[in-house]
Design a protein around this motif. Structure first.
Motif, short mmCIF file in Angstrom:
data_model
loop_
_atom_site.label_atom_id
_atom_site.label_comp_id
_atom_site.label_asym_id
_atom_site.label_seq_id
_atom_site.Cartn_x
_atom_site.Cartn_y
_atom_site.Cartn_z
N MET A 197 -24.25 -31.31 -7.32
CA MET A 197 -23.44 -30.41 -6.51
C MET A 197 -22.45 -31.22 -5.67
SD MET A 197 -24.92 -27.52 -4.01
CE MET A 197 -24.06 -27.14 -2.53
N LEU A 198 -21.21 -30.81 -5.68
CA LEU A 198 -20.18 -31.50 -4.92
C LEU A 198 -20.11 -30.94 -3.50
CD1 LEU A 198 -17.31 -31.48 -7.55
CD2 LEU A 198 -18.89 -33.32 -7.04
N THR A 199 -19.92 -31.85 -2.54
CA THR A 199 -19.84 -31.40 -1.16
C THR A 199 -18.71 -32.10 -0.43
OG1 THR A 199 -21.40 -33.08 -0.43
CG2 THR A 199 -22.31 -30.94 -1.00
N GLY A 200 -18.21 -31.46 0.62
CA GLY A 200 -17.27 -32.06 1.55
C GLY A 200 -16.05 -32.70 0.93
N ASN A 201 -15.84 -33.97 1.29
CA ASN A 201 -14.64 -34.71 0.87
C ASN A 201 -14.55 -34.85 -0.64
OD1 ASN A 201 -13.68 -35.06 3.43
ND2 ASN A 201 -14.58 -37.09 3.69
N LEU A 202 -15.68 -35.02 -1.29
CA LEU A 202 -15.67 -35.17 -2.74
C LEU A 202 -15.19 -33.89 -3.42
CD1 LEU A 202 -16.20 -36.97 -5.16
CD2 LEU A 202 -18.58 -36.24 -5.10
N GLU A 203 -15.68 -32.76 -2.95
CA GLU A 203 -15.24 -31.49 -3.52
C GLU A 203 -13.75 -31.26 -3.28
OE1 GLU A 203 -16.46 -26.76 -3.56
OE2 GLU A 203 -17.38 -28.09 -2.09
N ARG A 204 -13.31 -31.55 -2.08
CA ARG A 204 -11.88 -31.40 -1.75
C ARG A 204 -11.03 -32.33 -2.62
NH1 ARG A 204 -7.77 -28.46 -0.58
NH2 ARG A 204 -6.33 -29.31 0.92
N ALA A 205 -11.50 -33.56 -2.79
CA ALA A 205 -10.78 -34.53 -3.62
C ALA A 205 -10.72 -34.05 -5.07
CB ALA A 205 -11.45 -35.90 -3.54
N PHE A 206 -11.81 -33.48 -5.55
CA PHE A 206 -11.84 -32.97 -6.92
C PHE A 206 -10.81 -31.87 -7.12
CE2 PHE A 206 -13.57 -30.04 -10.13
CZ PHE A 206 -13.62 -30.90 -11.21
N HIS A 207 -10.75 -30.93 -6.18
CA HIS A 207 -9.78 -29.83 -6.30
C HIS A 207 -8.34 -30.33 -6.18
CE1 HIS A 207 -12.71 -26.66 -6.56
NE2 HIS A 207 -13.35 -27.12 -5.49
N LEU A 208 -8.09 -31.25 -5.26
CA LEU A 208 -6.74 -31.80 -5.13
C LEU A 208 -6.35 -32.60 -6.37
CD1 LEU A 208 -6.77 -32.94 -1.40
CD2 LEU A 208 -5.38 -31.12 -2.40
N ALA A 209 -7.31 -33.32 -6.94
CA ALA A 209 -7.03 -34.10 -8.15
C ALA A 209 -6.66 -33.18 -9.30
CB ALA A 209 -8.24 -34.96 -8.51
N GLN A 210 -7.36 -32.07 -9.44
CA GLN A 210 -7.02 -31.11 -10.49
C GLN A 210 -5.64 -30.52 -10.25
OE1 GLN A 210 -10.35 -28.34 -10.38
NE2 GLN A 210 -10.95 -29.06 -12.41
N LYS A 211 -5.38 -30.14 -9.03
CA LYS A 211 -4.11 -29.49 -8.69
C LYS A 211 -2.92 -30.43 -8.93
CE LYS A 211 -1.60 -27.37 -4.90
NZ LYS A 211 -1.61 -27.03 -3.47
N HIS A 212 -3.06 -31.68 -8.52
CA HIS A 212 -1.96 -32.63 -8.61
C HIS A 212 -2.03 -33.55 -9.82
CE1 HIS A 212 -0.36 -31.48 -4.70
NE2 HIS A 212 -1.60 -31.45 -4.27
N ARG A 213 -3.02 -33.30 -10.69
CA ARG A 213 -3.21 -34.08 -11.92
C ARG A 213 -3.32 -35.57 -11.64
NH1 ARG A 213 1.46 -30.81 -14.70
NH2 ARG A 213 0.39 -28.84 -14.97
N LEU A 214 -4.20 -35.89 -10.69
CA LEU A 214 -4.49 -37.28 -10.33
C LEU A 214 -5.98 -37.53 -10.50
CD1 LEU A 214 -2.45 -37.48 -7.02
CD2 LEU A 214 -1.87 -38.63 -9.14
N ASP A 215 -6.37 -38.80 -10.49
CA ASP A 215 -7.78 -39.14 -10.53
C ASP A 215 -8.43 -38.84 -9.19
OD1 ASP A 215 -7.57 -40.12 -13.11
OD2 ASP A 215 -7.22 -42.18 -12.45
N VAL A 216 -9.68 -38.43 -9.23
CA VAL A 216 -10.43 -38.18 -8.00
C VAL A 216 -10.50 -39.47 -7.17
CG1 VAL A 216 -12.68 -37.52 -7.04
CG2 VAL A 216 -11.76 -36.30 -9.01
N SER A 217 -10.66 -40.59 -7.85
CA SER A 217 -10.75 -41.87 -7.13
C SER A 217 -9.46 -42.16 -6.37
CB SER A 217 -11.08 -43.02 -8.09
OG SER A 217 -10.07 -43.16 -9.06
N THR A 218 -8.33 -41.75 -6.90
CA THR A 218 -7.05 -41.93 -6.21
C THR A 218 -7.03 -41.13 -4.91
OG1 THR A 218 -5.91 -42.25 -8.32
CG2 THR A 218 -4.55 -41.67 -6.41
N ILE A 219 -7.48 -39.90 -4.98
CA ILE A 219 -7.52 -39.05 -3.79
C ILE A 219 -8.47 -39.65 -2.75
CG2 ILE A 219 -8.04 -36.75 -2.87
CD1 ILE A 219 -5.67 -36.71 -4.79
N LEU A 220 -9.63 -40.11 -3.19
CA LEU A 220 -10.61 -40.68 -2.26
C LEU A 220 -10.07 -41.96 -1.62
CD1 LEU A 220 -13.89 -40.09 -4.27
CD2 LEU A 220 -13.09 -38.86 -2.25
N GLU A 221 -9.38 -42.78 -2.39
CA GLU A 221 -8.79 -44.01 -1.84
C GLU A 221 -7.70 -43.67 -0.83
OE1 GLU A 221 -9.63 -47.27 -2.04
OE2 GLU A 221 -11.39 -46.48 -3.07
#
Length: 63
Positions: A1-25
């Motif tokens: 289950m995704l929570t907090g920053n990871l979930e937000r990063a996942f959604h932003l990564a999908q929206k902007h077509r970027l890697d989740v790791s890029t968002i987290l960095e």
């Protein structure tokens, strides 16, 4: 289950077509540099993603 920053990063990564790791960095860099937690960090992140997206469009048009 995704929570907090990871979930937000996942959604932003999908929206902007970027890697989740890029968002987290980006989040880590912003947190370290801005040193103002919460909404300010979120606004900076969204602005940076907007700049990246605009750059993608500019590069696509140029090629």
């Amino acid at each position: 289950m995704l929570t907090g920053n990871l979930e937000r990063a996942f959604h932003l990564a999908q929206k902007h077509r970027l890697d989740v790791s890029t968002i987290l960095e980006l989040n880590k860099i912003i947190a370290r540099e801005v040193d103002m937690p919460g909404k300010v960090e979120e606004k900076v992140l969204l602005q940076m993603l907007s700049v990246l997206e605009n750059n993608k469009h500019i590069l696509k048009e140029a090629t």
